[in-house]
Design an enzyme around this catalytic site. Sequence first.
Site, PDB file in Angstrom:
ATOM      1  N   GLU A  55      77.912 119.720 133.258  1.00  0.00           N
ATOM      2  CA  GLU A  55      77.958 120.353 134.560  1.00  0.00           C
ATOM      3  C   GLU A  55      79.174 120.808 134.844  1.00  0.00           C
ATOM      4  O   GLU A  55      79.486 121.809 135.129  1.00  0.00           O
ATOM      5  CB  GLU A  55      77.684 119.293 135.675  1.00  0.00           C
ATOM      6  CG  GLU A  55      76.432 118.643 135.635  1.00  0.00           C
ATOM      7  CD  GLU A  55      76.042 117.490 134.735  1.00  0.00           C
ATOM      8  OE1 GLU A  55      76.703 117.369 133.798  1.00  0.00           O
ATOM      9  OE2 GLU A  55      75.573 116.667 135.284  1.00  0.00           O
ATOM     10  N   CYS A  86      76.996 112.183 136.881  1.00  0.00           N
ATOM     11  CA  CYS A  86      78.012 111.362 137.136  1.00  0.00           C
ATOM     12  C   CYS A  86      78.836 111.770 138.516  1.00  0.00           C
ATOM     13  O   CYS A  86      78.766 112.696 139.061  1.00  0.00           O
ATOM     14  CB  CYS A  86      78.933 111.501 136.117  1.00  0.00           C
ATOM     15  SG  CYS A  86      80.337 112.439 136.065  1.00  0.00           S
ATOM     16  N   CYS A  89      81.217 114.784 138.447  1.00  0.00           N
ATOM     17  CA  CYS A  89      80.474 116.034 138.441  1.00  0.00           C
ATOM     18  C   CYS A  89      80.094 116.405 139.892  1.00  0.00           C
ATOM     19  O   CYS A  89      80.180 117.373 140.304  1.00  0.00           O
ATOM     20  CB  CYS A  89      79.374 116.153 137.465  1.00  0.00           C
ATOM     21  SG  CYS A  89      79.827 116.179 135.792  1.00  0.00           S
TER      22      CYS A  89
HETATM   23  N1  THU Z   1      77.208 113.049 130.956  1.00  0.00           N
HETATM   24  C1  THU Z   1      77.042 114.613 131.348  1.00  0.00           C
HETATM   25  O1  THU Z   1      77.124 115.471 130.333  1.00  0.00           O
HETATM   26  N2  THU Z   1      76.438 114.871 132.507  1.00  0.00           N
HETATM   27  C2  THU Z   1      75.797 113.848 133.275  1.00  0.00           C
HETATM   28  O2  THU Z   1      75.290 114.212 134.085  1.00  0.00           O
HETATM   29  C3  THU Z   1      75.900 112.651 132.685  1.00  0.00           C
HETATM   30  C4  THU Z   1      76.785 112.100 131.556  1.00  0.00           C
HETATM   31  C5  THU Z   1      77.574 112.962 129.295  1.00  0.00           C
HETATM   32  C6  THU Z   1      78.991 112.449 129.476  1.00  0.00           C
HETATM   33  C7  THU Z   1      79.088 111.893 128.062  1.00  0.00           C
HETATM   34  O3  THU Z   1      79.355 112.776 127.007  1.00  0.00           O
HETATM   35  C8  THU Z   1      77.585 111.400 127.830  1.00  0.00           C
HETATM   36  O4  THU Z   1      76.843 112.168 128.842  1.00  0.00           O
HETATM   37  C9  THU Z   1      77.236 109.934 128.134  1.00  0.00           C
HETATM   38  O5  THU Z   1      77.971 109.606 129.410  1.00  0.00           O
END
Ligand code: THU
Length: 136
Positions: A55, A86, A89
Amino acid sequence: MKESNFIEQAKRAREYAYVPYSKFPVGASLVTDSDEVVLGCNIENASFGLTNCAERTAIFKAVSEGKTNFKKLVVVADTDGPVSPCGACRQVISEFCDKDMPVVLTNLKGDAVTVTVETLLPGAFTSGDMDHERYV
Ligand code: THU
């Protein structure tokens, strides 16, 4: 463009994820006011804390290209239910997107839920919360 198309684009972005540590690829597609689509994937680092989520990659790419008005964000991952962004984000989304902008959370099975930015982070800290006058 149809919603299913934005989801397909987010899935395409997910294929570019750099995830040697988590092996958990995430894709995002961010739609601008003028219907341009900016894609993002998560990009990890051996220093784990430097990881950038899908995101935020999409938002930072767009802003760095002068695109600052958005009307939709789609996020996809291989989760049991719709993927949950998360906290970091959620804060960055709140910085750049209107409270009522739709965010489509989905997964590879096709589960999807559309929420608003406000729902993702109620009471987000924003620029309006800073009252500089108080300290000068
Ligand atoms: N991650 C994202 O890219 N977006 C989300 O909404 C949740 C988590 C990624 C971060 C990391 O590279 C992996 O997912 C595991 O946490």
